[in-house]
Design an enzyme around this catalytic site. Structure first.
Site, mmCIF file in Angstrom:
data_model
loop_
_atom_site.group_PDB
_atom_site.id
_atom_site.type_symbol
_atom_site.label_atom_id
_atom_site.label_comp_id
_atom_site.label_asym_id
_atom_site.label_seq_id
_atom_site.Cartn_x
_atom_site.Cartn_y
_atom_site.Cartn_z
ATOM 1 N N PHE A 26 0.805 -1.222 0.000
ATOM 2 C CA PHE A 26 0.000 0.000 0.000
ATOM 3 C C PHE A 26 0.837 1.271 0.000
ATOM 4 O O PHE A 26 0.318 2.370 -0.242
ATOM 5 C CB PHE A 26 -0.913 0.013 1.241
ATOM 6 C CG PHE A 26 -0.170 0.188 2.534
ATOM 7 C CD1 PHE A 26 0.027 1.437 3.092
ATOM 8 C CD2 PHE A 26 0.368 -0.906 3.199
ATOM 9 C CE1 PHE A 26 0.726 1.602 4.286
ATOM 10 C CE2 PHE A 26 1.054 -0.760 4.391
ATOM 11 C CZ PHE A 26 1.246 0.496 4.930
ATOM 12 N N LYS A 27 2.117 1.156 0.233
ATOM 13 C CA LYS A 27 2.946 2.339 0.489
ATOM 14 C C LYS A 27 3.024 3.356 -0.657
ATOM 15 O O LYS A 27 3.180 4.565 -0.379
ATOM 16 C CB LYS A 27 4.350 1.893 0.880
ATOM 17 C CG LYS A 27 4.450 1.263 2.265
ATOM 18 C CD LYS A 27 4.278 2.285 3.371
ATOM 19 C CE LYS A 27 4.647 1.700 4.738
ATOM 20 N NZ LYS A 27 4.569 2.709 5.804
#
Length: 319
Positions: free
Chosen positions: A50-51
């Site tokens: 998700f970063k």
């Protein structure tokens, strides 16, 4: 400190580049409960976690003066990958300090994206070195979780979940420094005040639990967990109060349960996940989620899948 409108703006800002990740059913665990268990699969995002959501939102809201000095960050790996990927598109130099125990898969991947990677000590040592580099080189620090632009980007996961799973009753999210769960919680609570939001930490890296206990960020002397992506020694000055305000409960899971959950996802669900992504499954397997849960679907955030074959081999049962 952060509103759902700011998260919506972040979503609009990154949507041309980052597509929504799928939500998949988890049949084995659903069959043992009266509620469906669904997996929000952030391992399918760019760079495998998700970063990039937070990294891209940060880059696209940065001023020229911030970018021109070069960027610096501390990361166990996924923030490094996400930030390096986002910065590469605009030609900005990035320096990442990682603990010496960081995954070689993530180290090499970050270097391939053009970032300078320095391996140094444990997570506390890595932070000390980065602060020195910020002073010496004039780098702009991009905090992996304690930055409202980062948190807003991560919060777009929450917007997607509520659009994809309108019957969601409970959201279960891994907790490291708290950037993901606080972003999700701000978005979800604004749109669905009745939803239950539960954070899951490894027993050996329960920095948010320590903050709740001490009523503020509290640095752990050491972090010991196979879930390296959740190995923050201290939560943030933004993430602590946001988490305290919007998250209903925190639970911890054992190392044995994290290992079992990772193996479950690999073999039963056919998802190549890293241990930090599996702690929600671990909480279900260990019975750590508070009862009773609200009616509606249980959505677990599967945060990433960045793991080398050597790390995979270490997780497999010995003959």
């Amino acid at each position: 400190m952060l509103t759902v409108d700011e998260i919506r703006q972040a979503h609009e800002r990154i949507a041309d580049t980052l597509s929504p990740t799928p939500v998949l059913p988890e049949g084995f665990l659903s069959s043992a409960r009266a509620q469906r268990v669904l997996l929000k699969c952030e391992l399918f995002q760019h760079t495998g976690s998700f970063k990039p959501r937070g990294g891209l939102n940060w880059i696209r809201t940065a001023e020229d003066a911030e970018l021109s000095r070069g960027l610096g960050a501390v990361s166990a790996g996924n923030h490094a990958l996400g930030l390096a990927w986002a910065a590469q598109a605009v030609g900005v130099d990035v320096t990442i300090v990682m603990p010496e125990s960081a995954s070689d898969f993530k180290v090499q991947g970050t270097r391939q994206l053009g970032a300078e990677v320095i391996l140094h000590g444990d997570i506390n040592d890595a932070w000390e070195l980065m602060h020195r580099l910020v002073e010496e080189r004039g780098l702009t620090l991009v905090h992996p979780y304690d930055d409202l632009r980062i948190i807003a980007g991560q919060g777009t996961v929450g917007l997607e979940i509520l659009e994809q799973v309108p019957e969601a009753g409970t959201l279960v999210c891994p907790v490291g420094g708290g950037g993901l769960i606080t972003g999700i919680a701000v978005a979800a609570r604004a749109l669905r005040p009745d939803i239950r939001i539960i954070g899951v930490e490894p027993e050996g890296a329960a920095s948010m639990r320590a903050a709740w206990t001490h009523q503020g960020p509290y640095r752990l002397n050491s972090v010991e967990t196979c879930a390296k992506s959740l190995g923050a020694a201290i939560v943030g000055t933004y993430t602590y109060p946001l988490c305290r305000q919007y998250v209903d409960a925190l639970v911890t899971v054992s190392e044995a349960a994290i290992l079992q959950a990772t193996q479950h996802l690999l073999t039963r669900t056919k998802l190549f996940v890293e241990p930090g992504a599996a702690v929600g499954i671990a909480a279900l397997l260990e019975g750590r989620l508070p009862d009773p849960l609200p009616d509606g679907d249980i959505v677990l955030v599967i945060t990433g899948g960045n793991m080398g074959l050597d790390e995979l081999a270490a997780l497999l049962p010995s003959k």
